[in-house]
Design a protein around this motif. Structure first.
Motif, PDB file in Angstrom:
ATOM      1  N   LYS A  60      -2.908   4.736   7.914  1.00  0.00           N
ATOM      2  CA  LYS A  60      -4.308   4.847   8.316  1.00  0.00           C
ATOM      3  C   LYS A  60      -4.903   3.477   8.636  1.00  0.00           C
ATOM      4  O   LYS A  60      -5.798   3.356   9.472  1.00  0.00           O
ATOM      5  CB  LYS A  60      -5.114   5.531   7.209  1.00  0.00           C
ATOM      6  CG  LYS A  60      -4.777   7.011   7.039  1.00  0.00           C
ATOM      7  CD  LYS A  60      -5.615   7.681   5.987  1.00  0.00           C
ATOM      8  CE  LYS A  60      -7.050   7.827   6.441  1.00  0.00           C
ATOM      9  NZ  LYS A  60      -7.853   8.614   5.467  1.00  0.00           N
ATOM     10  N   SER A  61      -4.361   2.400   7.970  1.00  0.00           N
ATOM     11  CA  SER A  61      -4.889   1.058   8.206  1.00  0.00           C
ATOM     12  C   SER A  61      -4.559   0.526   9.593  1.00  0.00           C
ATOM     13  O   SER A  61      -5.149  -0.456  10.043  1.00  0.00           O
ATOM     14  CB  SER A  61      -4.346   0.092   7.134  1.00  0.00           C
ATOM     15  OG  SER A  61      -2.965  -0.188   7.371  1.00  0.00           O
TER      16      SER A  61
ATOM     17  N   ASP B 173      -5.531  12.637   8.086  1.00  0.00           N
ATOM     18  CA  ASP B 173      -4.874  13.217   6.914  1.00  0.00           C
ATOM     19  C   ASP B 173      -4.022  14.433   7.245  1.00  0.00           C
ATOM     20  O   ASP B 173      -3.187  14.845   6.426  1.00  0.00           O
ATOM     21  CB  ASP B 173      -5.929  13.604   5.871  1.00  0.00           C
ATOM     22  CG  ASP B 173      -6.591  12.383   5.243  1.00  0.00           C
ATOM     23  OD1 ASP B 173      -5.963  11.308   5.278  1.00  0.00           O
ATOM     24  OD2 ASP B 173      -7.728  12.510   4.747  1.00  0.00           O
TER      25      ASP B 173
ATOM     26  N   ARG C  10       0.570   6.516   3.177  1.00  0.00           N
ATOM     27  CA  ARG C  10      -0.587   7.093   3.842  1.00  0.00           C
ATOM     28  C   ARG C  10      -1.660   6.026   4.094  1.00  0.00           C
ATOM     29  O   ARG C  10      -2.227   5.952   5.179  1.00  0.00           O
ATOM     30  CB  ARG C  10      -1.163   8.241   2.995  1.00  0.00           C
ATOM     31  CG  ARG C  10      -2.428   8.888   3.563  1.00  0.00           C
ATOM     32  CD  ARG C  10      -2.211   9.624   4.855  1.00  0.00           C
ATOM     33  NE  ARG C  10      -1.341  10.773   4.711  1.00  0.00           N
ATOM     34  CZ  ARG C  10      -0.992  11.569   5.726  1.00  0.00           C
ATOM     35  NH1 ARG C  10      -1.443  11.319   6.953  1.00  0.00           N
ATOM     36  NH2 ARG C  10      -0.170  12.583   5.517  1.00  0.00           N
ATOM     37  N   GLU C  11      -1.921   5.188   3.095  1.00  0.00           N
ATOM     38  CA  GLU C  11      -2.917   4.130   3.266  1.00  0.00           C
ATOM     39  C   GLU C  11      -2.506   3.169   4.371  1.00  0.00           C
ATOM     40  O   GLU C  11      -3.319   2.753   5.201  1.00  0.00           O
ATOM     41  CB  GLU C  11      -3.104   3.368   1.960  1.00  0.00           C
ATOM     42  CG  GLU C  11      -3.749   4.178   0.861  1.00  0.00           C
ATOM     43  CD  GLU C  11      -3.687   3.495  -0.488  1.00  0.00           C
ATOM     44  OE1 GLU C  11      -4.457   3.895  -1.379  1.00  0.00           O
ATOM     45  OE2 GLU C  11      -2.850   2.571  -0.654  1.00  0.00           O
TER      46      GLU C  11
ATOM     47  N   ALA D 107       0.854  -1.190   0.000  1.00  0.00           N
ATOM     48  CA  ALA D 107       0.000   0.000   0.000  1.00  0.00           C
ATOM     49  C   ALA D 107       0.883   1.231   0.000  1.00  0.00           C
ATOM     50  O   ALA D 107       2.096   1.151   0.213  1.00  0.00           O
ATOM     51  CB  ALA D 107      -0.898  -0.008   1.233  1.00  0.00           C
ATOM     52  N   THR D 108       0.262   2.399  -0.249  1.00  0.00           N
ATOM     53  CA  THR D 108       1.014   3.636  -0.097  1.00  0.00           C
ATOM     54  C   THR D 108       1.241   3.903   1.386  1.00  0.00           C
ATOM     55  O   THR D 108       0.553   3.342   2.247  1.00  0.00           O
ATOM     56  CB  THR D 108       0.261   4.826  -0.703  1.00  0.00           C
ATOM     57  OG1 THR D 108      -0.940   5.040   0.048  1.00  0.00           O
ATOM     58  CG2 THR D 108      -0.094   4.597  -2.167  1.00  0.00           C
TER      59      THR D 108
ATOM     60  N   ASP E 250       2.424   9.001  -1.198  1.00  0.00           N
ATOM     61  CA  ASP E 250       2.167   7.975  -2.217  1.00  0.00           C
ATOM     62  C   ASP E 250       3.318   6.997  -2.405  1.00  0.00           C
ATOM     63  O   ASP E 250       3.320   6.201  -3.356  1.00  0.00           O
ATOM     64  CB  ASP E 250       1.827   8.646  -3.552  1.00  0.00           C
ATOM     65  CG  ASP E 250       2.929   9.583  -4.041  1.00  0.00           C
ATOM     66  OD1 ASP E 250       3.947   9.737  -3.318  1.00  0.00           O
ATOM     67  OD2 ASP E 250       2.766  10.163  -5.129  1.00  0.00           O
TER      68      ASP E 250
END
Length: 254
Positions: free
Chosen positions: A36-37, A44, A32-33, A29-30, A53
């Protein structure tokens, strides 16, 4: 044939104060993703140590700076302004305060941004004046020039005065307040208005020009207070008597 999702181990640190520094597994994943996971409350606004990214890789270290924003009301002081008028009737460079300024007050709506608990930025969103400031009123001496006999002279300031005269035998060989022998070309002044020793030029008003000329402020007198001068007219008492009281302008040179 289905591809099996690959899981890798990554090191993620939120911040030392929260004690988060653990190995976790997650699909590709990126950054940021991925952060957050983790469901650790990141959002954000929080700042990652890498671009959002970037695709996370095995063993990658990601640091997160926690950003928090709050809006508060603050009582603030409103500084007074200064209004200055340029004048030629006080010594050049002198500033007189005519009216003291007073600060006002306001209520400010302020947005404050904290990074890892430390205030990073404060921005005023709106301001409501509760007490208006009172401006300070000043006057500043700026000097000027005067034409005398076709030549320009710079002066520090001028004063419009009431002039009288003194003279006669009783003053001959007398001493002025500055210790000099009384002589024509001298005037008596209030030293709070015109300093002793000043070089001046006197111009009579209303068409009277008999005693126009250059003088030195060398004497004082008990009745010479404020915008008053006394012109020494020599040994003839009648000249002083005929002088009477005159409106004159005195230019005080730099």
């Amino acid at each position: 044939m289905k591809h099996q999702a690959k899981h890798s181990h990554f090191t993620v640190r939120q911040c030392e104060s929260l004690g988060i520094n653990s190995l976790v597994a997650a699909p590709a994943a990126t950054a940021r993703e991925f952060v957050k996971s983790l469901n650790l409350g990141f959002d954000d606004d929080d700042i990652l140590s890498c671009a959002d990214d970037v695709i996370v890789t095995d063993g990658m270290t990601i640091s997160v700076d926690i950003v928090e924003t709050e809006t508060v009301e603050i009582n603030a002081e409103v500084p007074f302004s200064t209004q200055t008028t340029h004048v030629q009737t006080i010594p050049k460079g002198t500033v007189n305060i005519i009216e003291e300024g007073k600060n006002g007050s306001s209520i400010q709506l302020v947005r404050q941004i904290y990074i890892n608990g430390e205030l990073s930025e404060s921005k005023v969103l709106s301001e409501t004046i509760t007490v208006e400031p009172v401006p300070q009123i000043c006057e500043e001496g700026v000097g000027g020039t005067v034409m005398i006999g076709g030549k320009s002279y710079s002066y520090s300031y001028y004063r419009d005065v009431e002039a009288t005269a003194y003279g006669g035998p009783e003053f001959e060989n007398g001493r002025t307040s500055s210790g000099k022998i009384v002589d024509e070309g001298m005037i008596a002044v209030d030293p709070d208005i015109i300093a002793l020793g000043s070089s001046v030029y006197i111009i009579g008003k209303n068409g009277y020009s008999m005693f126009d000329g250059f003088y030195k402020a060398e004497d004082t007198g008990g009745l010479i207070v404020g915008d008053r001068i006394d012109v020494y007219t020599g040994g003839d008492i009648n000249v002083a008597i005929n002088f009477g009281r005159r409106a004159m302008r005195v230019y005080i040179f730099e």
